[in-house]
Design a protein around this motif. Structure first.
Motif, mmCIF file in Angstrom:
data_model
loop_
_atom_site.group_PDB
_atom_site.id
_atom_site.type_symbol
_atom_site.label_atom_id
_atom_site.label_comp_id
_atom_site.label_asym_id
_atom_site.label_seq_id
_atom_site.Cartn_x
_atom_site.Cartn_y
_atom_site.Cartn_z
ATOM 1 N N LEU A 106 -20.281 -5.862 43.900
ATOM 2 C CA LEU A 106 -19.657 -6.974 44.911
ATOM 3 C C LEU A 106 -18.726 -6.758 46.163
ATOM 4 N N ARG A 107 -19.193 -7.571 46.836
ATOM 5 C CA ARG A 107 -18.106 -7.269 48.607
ATOM 6 C C ARG A 107 -17.766 -8.765 48.736
ATOM 7 N N HIS A 108 -17.906 -9.872 47.714
ATOM 8 C CA HIS A 108 -17.352 -11.130 48.650
ATOM 9 C C HIS A 108 -17.038 -11.276 46.704
ATOM 10 N N LEU A 109 -16.254 -12.138 46.572
ATOM 11 C CA LEU A 109 -15.462 -12.828 45.366
ATOM 12 C C LEU A 109 -14.338 -13.401 45.689
ATOM 13 N N ASP A 110 -15.402 -15.383 45.365
ATOM 14 C CA ASP A 110 -14.177 -16.306 45.461
ATOM 15 C C ASP A 110 -14.093 -16.988 43.997
ATOM 16 N N LEU A 111 -12.290 -16.621 43.831
ATOM 17 C CA LEU A 111 -11.684 -17.954 42.888
ATOM 18 C C LEU A 111 -10.622 -18.255 42.635
ATOM 19 N N SER A 112 -11.138 -19.259 44.096
ATOM 20 C CA SER A 112 -9.970 -20.219 44.791
ATOM 21 C C SER A 112 -10.237 -21.748 44.598
ATOM 22 N N SER A 113 -9.085 -21.982 44.315
ATOM 23 C CA SER A 113 -9.351 -22.802 43.627
ATOM 24 C C SER A 113 -9.378 -23.543 42.400
ATOM 25 N N ASN A 114 -8.822 -23.387 41.122
ATOM 26 C CA ASN A 114 -8.862 -22.784 39.942
ATOM 27 C C ASN A 114 -7.859 -23.151 38.847
ATOM 28 N N ARG A 115 -7.737 -22.784 38.207
ATOM 29 C CA ARG A 115 -6.519 -22.442 36.884
ATOM 30 C C ARG A 115 -5.846 -21.692 36.634
ATOM 31 N N LEU A 116 -6.231 -20.340 37.362
ATOM 32 C CA LEU A 116 -5.770 -18.849 36.779
ATOM 33 C C LEU A 116 -4.151 -19.044 36.863
ATOM 34 N N ARG A 117 -3.805 -18.276 36.172
ATOM 35 C CA ARG A 117 -1.894 -17.804 36.141
ATOM 36 C C ARG A 117 -1.518 -17.205 35.830
ATOM 37 N N ALA A 118 -2.050 -15.988 35.527
ATOM 38 C CA ALA A 118 -1.840 -14.789 35.683
ATOM 39 C C ALA A 118 -3.237 -13.403 35.722
ATOM 40 N N LEU A 119 -3.080 -12.960 37.182
ATOM 41 C CA LEU A 119 -4.045 -11.317 36.993
ATOM 42 C C LEU A 119 -2.942 -10.451 36.026
ATOM 43 N N GLU A 120 -3.908 -9.841 35.478
ATOM 44 C CA GLU A 120 -3.617 -9.200 34.116
ATOM 45 C C GLU A 120 -4.195 -7.309 34.556
ATOM 46 N N GLU A 121 -3.721 -6.917 33.747
ATOM 47 C CA GLU A 121 -3.827 -5.401 33.976
ATOM 48 C C GLU A 121 -5.381 -5.220 34.600
ATOM 49 N N ASN A 122 -5.041 -4.743 35.512
ATOM 50 C CA ASN A 122 -7.109 -3.517 35.630
ATOM 51 C C ASN A 122 -7.874 -4.886 35.702
ATOM 52 N N LEU A 123 -6.919 -5.808 36.645
ATOM 53 C CA LEU A 123 -8.792 -6.742 36.448
ATOM 54 C C LEU A 123 -9.434 -7.303 37.290
ATOM 55 N N PHE A 124 -9.401 -5.747 38.268
ATOM 56 C CA PHE A 124 -10.117 -6.460 39.902
ATOM 57 C C PHE A 124 -10.749 -4.760 39.611
ATOM 58 N N SER A 125 -10.870 -3.820 38.517
ATOM 59 C CA SER A 125 -10.482 -2.039 38.692
ATOM 60 C C SER A 125 -11.966 -1.837 38.746
ATOM 61 N N ASP A 126 -12.853 -3.075 38.645
ATOM 62 C CA ASP A 126 -14.374 -2.049 38.804
ATOM 63 C C ASP A 126 -15.033 -2.425 39.997
ATOM 64 N N LEU A 127 -14.795 -2.729 40.374
ATOM 65 C CA LEU A 127 -14.865 -3.919 41.661
ATOM 66 C C LEU A 127 -14.721 -2.627 42.957
ATOM 67 N N ALA A 128 -15.150 -1.538 42.877
ATOM 68 C CA ALA A 128 -14.482 -0.573 43.413
ATOM 69 C C ALA A 128 -15.397 -0.922 45.343
ATOM 70 N N GLU A 129 -15.778 -1.712 45.411
ATOM 71 C CA GLU A 129 -16.695 -1.973 47.284
ATOM 72 C C GLU A 129 -16.184 -3.228 47.919
ATOM 73 N N LEU A 130 -15.212 -4.085 46.456
ATOM 74 C CA LEU A 130 -14.711 -5.249 46.979
ATOM 75 C C LEU A 130 -13.914 -5.350 48.457
#
Length: 486
Positions: free
Chosen positions: A105-129
């Motif tokens: 995955l190179r482009h991830l759009d999570l905008s305009s939602n209700r996320l309250r926290a970015l947890e530990e290692n949340l995006f660690s699997d996306l090495a090509e983001l």
């Protein structure tokens, strides 16, 4: 009427060649499929449709009701998926394993939602983001490990959240997010900024560091940071000058940060950029802080017009691998304005650094103070020694004349009195200071000369008047005596 017949084989061939017509999968209900693009936007979905075709490259799930993104939202590995759009879903939970099946995955759009926290290692699997959009959420907590392993991330949008502190140490040495070129922290709840750390960031990152719309507290370092960005025409400052505001305790509403210049109670003044002070013999490094990325070539021009092109250089100037200029064993003629010429892929840039070389080898104000103090003490000591020499040096007549030397007679000749530069002294009682003849042997109004035929002075009280010859060698040697007369 016979024209449509040749088109039938062509349409049949297109259906067979399309991925949706093969065994790879079929287009999910309520979705629109075109080639490898799967668009399910505004389909009133509460779950991710399943099964998803394995060849899907772009998946648009925006404007739905997918509130939770679990680890099993994609049962199979989607090796071709490079864009995932999940904006406007009311998304409040994202599993830390949600992206394990989309490693490319190179482009991830999570905008305009209700996320309250970015947890530990949340995006660690996306090495090509490369692009991550998280703006317009309710994020207040950002774990410093949430962006680990994002070595290719170029743009990070975190604007319009509730972030009171962002871990800027992720950007300090450039090893955590080495490719990051844009960071949007606008419209959050930041009240203070580590200006020193921000100023140490590369210029190409400061050019895309958006901080407007935060309730920042006014201070002079913040003003100097913004003023420096305006002088260098950084986009983050030039495009949002009106929204770069701060709070003063005495002001009822936020004021422009750039309006702090000369304004009470802070009365901030703009700092000069790229002015370096050094001393004779020092070694300094001039930084070529360019905003351009992908620099093809660069070189320096010294104040004397000399071009420094190659690494290593000659003499006292050397071009380093990172584009900086190192000056060794500074001399007074090394002072002046240096220019760094940078050639980028599309634009060129010229940077100027002014070098001031102080004409002494000591470093810092404390050494200057020590020099002044030492000079003052030396002057005082010299004056004391001169006073001791003048007033406490024993007279030649008292120290050098023997104990049995008779005092000078009262009837010395006129010639001996006139020729002698050192006046005759009375026989000294041990410890008694010497007295000049002008003070003891002449009367008032005689101007220090022996008056012929004058009234003879009474003999000294210390004994009978001894006789002294005119040719006494002491009277001649006293003419050339270097003993000071007190």
């Amino acid at each position: 009427p016979g024209a449509p017949l040749p088109l039938m084989p062509l349409l049949l061939a297109l259906v067979l060649l399309s991925p949706w017509g093969s065994a790879g999968g079929s287009c999910p209900p309520r979705c629109v499929c075109a080639s490898n693009i799967l668009s399910c936007s505004q389909a009133m979905l509460s779950l991710v449709p399943a099964p998803l075709p394995r060849f899907t490259a772009v998946l648009d799930l925006s404007h739905n009701n997918v509130s939770r993104l679990r680890a099993d939202w994609a049962p199979g590995r989607l090796a071709h998926l490079h864009a995932l759009l999940l904006s406007h879903n009311g998304l409040s939970f994202v599993s830390t394993e949600a992206f394990a099946h989309v490693p490319h995955l190179r482009h991830l759009d999570l905008s305009s939602n209700r996320l309250r926290a970015l947890e530990e290692n949340l995006f660690s699997d996306l090495a090509e983001l490369e692009v991550l959009l998280l703006y317009n959420n309710e994020i207040s907590t950002v774990d410093r490990t949430a962006f680990d392993n994002l070595g290719r991330l170029r743009k990070l949008y975190l604007g319009q959240n509730r972030i009171a502190r962002f871990p800027l140490e992720l950007l300090r040495d450039g090893s955590r997010l080495p490719q990051l070129a844009l960071l949007d922290l606008s419209a959050n709840r930041l009240r203070s900024l580590p200006v020193g750390e921000l100023q140490a960031l590369p210029a190409w990152l400061r050019d895309r560091l958006y901080l407007h719309g935060n309730p920042l507290a006014c201070d002079c370092p913040l003003f100097q940071l913004v003023a420096r960005g305006r002088r260098r025409r950084l986009s983050a400052v030039m495009d949002f000058q009106e929204e770069l505001r701060c709070l003063l305790p005495t002001a009822p509403a936020p004021i422009s940060i750039l309006a702090l210049a000369g304004r009470q109670p802070l009365n901030c003044s703009e700092a000069r950029e790229a002015v370096l002070e050094a001393h004779l013999g020092d070694t300094v490094t001039l930084s070529c802080d360019t905003r351009l990325r992908g620099v093809r070539s660069r070189h320096w021009v010294t104040p004397g017009g000399e071009r420094v092109l190659e690494e290593g250089g000659n003499g006292s100037a050397a071009l380093l691998a990172n584009g900086s200029l190192e000056l060794r064993a500074l001399r007074p003629e090394d002072a002046g304005t240096y220019a760094c010429w940078v050639a980028g892929p599309l634009l060129n840039e010229t940077l100027y650094v002014e070098l001031l070389v102080h004409n002494f080898t000591l470093h810092g104000p404390h050494d200057t103070l020590n020099t002044a103090y030492t000079t003052l003490v030396g002057c005082i000591l010299s004056v004391v020694l001169v006073l001791i020499y003048l007033y406490l040096t024993p007279c030649r007549c008292c120290c050098c004349r023997g104990a049995d030397k008779p005092p000078a007679p009262r009837d010395d000749s006129i010639n001996s009195s006139v020729l002698s530069a050192t006046p005759n002294h009375a026989a000294g009682v041990p410890g008694e200071p010497c007295r000049s003849r002008s003070a003891s042997a002449t009367g008032p109004g005689q101007n220090g000369r022996f008056k012929v035929g004058g009234t003879p002075q009474p003999p000294p009280r210390h004994g009978p008047k001894p006789q002294r010859k005119v040719s006494d060698p002491d009277s001649v040697s006293s003419v050339f005596s270097d003993t000071p007369i007190v």
